[in-house]
Design a protein around this motif. Structure first.
Motif, PDB file in Angstrom:
ATOM      1  N   ALA A  74     -16.875  73.468  51.687  1.00 30.35           N
ATOM      2  CA  ALA A  74     -15.657  73.038  51.658  1.00 30.35           C
ATOM      3  C   ALA A  74     -14.874  71.694  51.936  1.00 30.35           C
ATOM      4  CB  ALA A  74     -13.623  73.778  51.986  1.00 30.35           C
ATOM      5  N   SER A  75     -15.953  71.034  52.814  1.00 27.97           N
ATOM      6  CA  SER A  75     -16.062  69.832  53.039  1.00 27.97           C
ATOM      7  C   SER A  75     -16.604  69.303  53.922  1.00 27.97           C
ATOM      8  CB  SER A  75     -14.527  69.191  53.750  1.00 27.97           C
ATOM      9  OG  SER A  75     -13.673  69.662  54.895  1.00 27.97           O
ATOM     10  N   LEU A  76     -16.712  68.044  53.688  1.00 26.65           N
ATOM     11  CA  LEU A  76     -18.357  67.112  54.947  1.00 26.65           C
ATOM     12  C   LEU A  76     -17.733  66.317  55.578  1.00 26.65           C
ATOM     13  CD1 LEU A  76     -21.325  67.387  56.227  1.00 26.65           C
ATOM     14  CD2 LEU A  76     -22.027  66.342  54.540  1.00 26.65           C
ATOM     15  N   ARG A  77     -18.504  65.277  56.543  1.00 25.24           N
ATOM     16  CA  ARG A  77     -17.636  64.555  56.987  1.00 25.24           C
ATOM     17  C   ARG A  77     -18.231  63.929  58.595  1.00 25.24           C
ATOM     18  NH1 ARG A  77     -12.757  61.935  59.256  1.00 25.24           N
ATOM     19  NH2 ARG A  77     -12.536  64.269  59.720  1.00 25.24           N
ATOM     20  N   LEU A  78     -18.389  62.806  58.103  1.00 27.73           N
ATOM     21  CA  LEU A  78     -19.394  62.225  59.333  1.00 27.73           C
ATOM     22  C   LEU A  78     -18.104  61.609  59.903  1.00 27.73           C
ATOM     23  CD1 LEU A  78     -22.256  59.881  58.207  1.00 27.73           C
ATOM     24  CD2 LEU A  78     -22.349  61.838  59.359  1.00 27.73           C
ATOM     25  N   PHE A 135     -21.143  65.684  63.004  1.00 27.51           N
ATOM     26  CA  PHE A 135     -20.791  66.369  61.683  1.00 27.51           C
ATOM     27  C   PHE A 135     -19.022  67.314  61.593  1.00 27.51           C
ATOM     28  CE2 PHE A 135     -24.713  64.788  61.490  1.00 27.51           C
ATOM     29  CZ  PHE A 135     -25.383  64.490  59.863  1.00 27.51           C
ATOM     30  N   GLU A 136     -18.520  67.233  61.201  1.00 26.35           N
ATOM     31  CA  GLU A 136     -17.194  67.867  60.717  1.00 26.35           C
ATOM     32  C   GLU A 136     -17.265  68.422  58.956  1.00 26.35           C
ATOM     33  OE1 GLU A 136     -12.847  66.796  61.685  1.00 26.35           O
ATOM     34  OE2 GLU A 136     -12.844  67.380  59.142  1.00 26.35           O
ATOM     35  N   VAL A 137     -17.539  70.157  59.438  1.00 22.90           N
ATOM     36  CA  VAL A 137     -17.668  70.914  58.167  1.00 22.90           C
ATOM     37  C   VAL A 137     -16.542  71.491  57.347  1.00 22.90           C
ATOM     38  CG1 VAL A 137     -19.295  72.549  57.438  1.00 22.90           C
ATOM     39  CG2 VAL A 137     -20.523  70.909  58.404  1.00 22.90           C
ATOM     40  N   GLY A 138     -16.014  71.929  57.052  1.00 20.59           N
ATOM     41  CA  GLY A 138     -15.003  72.758  56.138  1.00 20.59           C
ATOM     42  C   GLY A 138     -15.427  73.777  55.681  1.00 20.59           C
ATOM     43  N   THR A 139     -14.002  74.970  56.072  1.00 17.67           N
ATOM     44  CA  THR A 139     -14.961  76.163  55.400  1.00 17.67           C
ATOM     45  C   THR A 139     -14.002  76.580  54.309  1.00 17.67           C
ATOM     46  OG1 THR A 139     -14.608  77.559  56.709  1.00 17.67           O
ATOM     47  CG2 THR A 139     -17.300  77.018  56.720  1.00 17.67           C
TER      48      THR A 139
END
Length: 205
Positions: A74-78, A135-139
């Protein structure tokens, strides 16, 4: 053997004198490192400014990544996480130097002493010593996961898509508005699903 006296009493006294002088020597060493910190204050402030620039660039990368669809995510952030043991002290001496009306002389003095202690253990300071990148990953189910390395993200196809997209965004930032074309070869595209493959093609164009 350096402290052997004429007799046992003389040797004991020589050793006692050396032991009693240790606090003074430690204080002298601390003052030396503090002096070194003062000498490289401008360099430390420049590293601090580089960190602020880097944080701005990471923000730009995140805005570009937000516009790309990645399958199963759903999202990807550094994320850039500062190391407070350095950054806090550098900010203290920067405020003292650049905004003296708002500075706290005692805090600035303590910051220089703290930097001196850090330099005693870490004689070399680089920009990379001031932060950690992850890395922050949203599912799709609303959960958020943090990964120190891309390889720890479970799906191989998704990991590959993220790697390519992150590198494309970074390359775009380096090229700016330059009118160029750069071909690249992806040798494991068979492991990508159609959604990720389409996203990579779109981002590459």
């Amino acid at each position: 053997g350096r402290y052997v006296g004429n007799d046992e009493s003389g040797t004991v006294q020589a050793l006692r004198d050396q032991l009693e002088s240790i606090p003074q020597r430690e204080k002298a060493v601390a003052e030396m490192w503090k002096g070194i910190a003062v000498g490289i204050k401008k360099d430390l402030q420049n590293i601090g400014r580089d960190l602020e620039t880097l944080k701005g660039l990471v923000g730009n990368v995140n805005r570009q990544l937000a516009s790309v669809s990645i399958s199963n995510l759903a999202s990807l952030r550094l994320l850039i996480e500062e190391w407070p043991q350095w950054v806090k002290l550098i900010r203290e001496i920067t405020v003292d130097d650049e905004l003296p009306l708002f500075s706290n002389p005692k805090a600035a003095e303590a910051a220089l002493e703290g930097i001196g202690r850090l330099l005693a253990d870490h004689p070399r300071v680089d920009l990379k010593d001031l932060f950690n990148l992850s890395f922050e990953v949203g599912t799709p189910d609303g959960k958020t996961y943090r990964h120190e390395h891309l390889d720890t993200i479970e799906s191989n196809g998704t990991t590959m898509a993220i790697k390519v997209l992150v590198n494309l965004v970074l390359l775009r930032g380096l090229l700016g508005r330059a009118d160029v074309q750069i071909p690249f070869y992806l040798d494991e595209c068979s492991s990508l699903d159609q959604g990720n493959l389409a996203a990579i093609v779109s981002a590459a164009r």
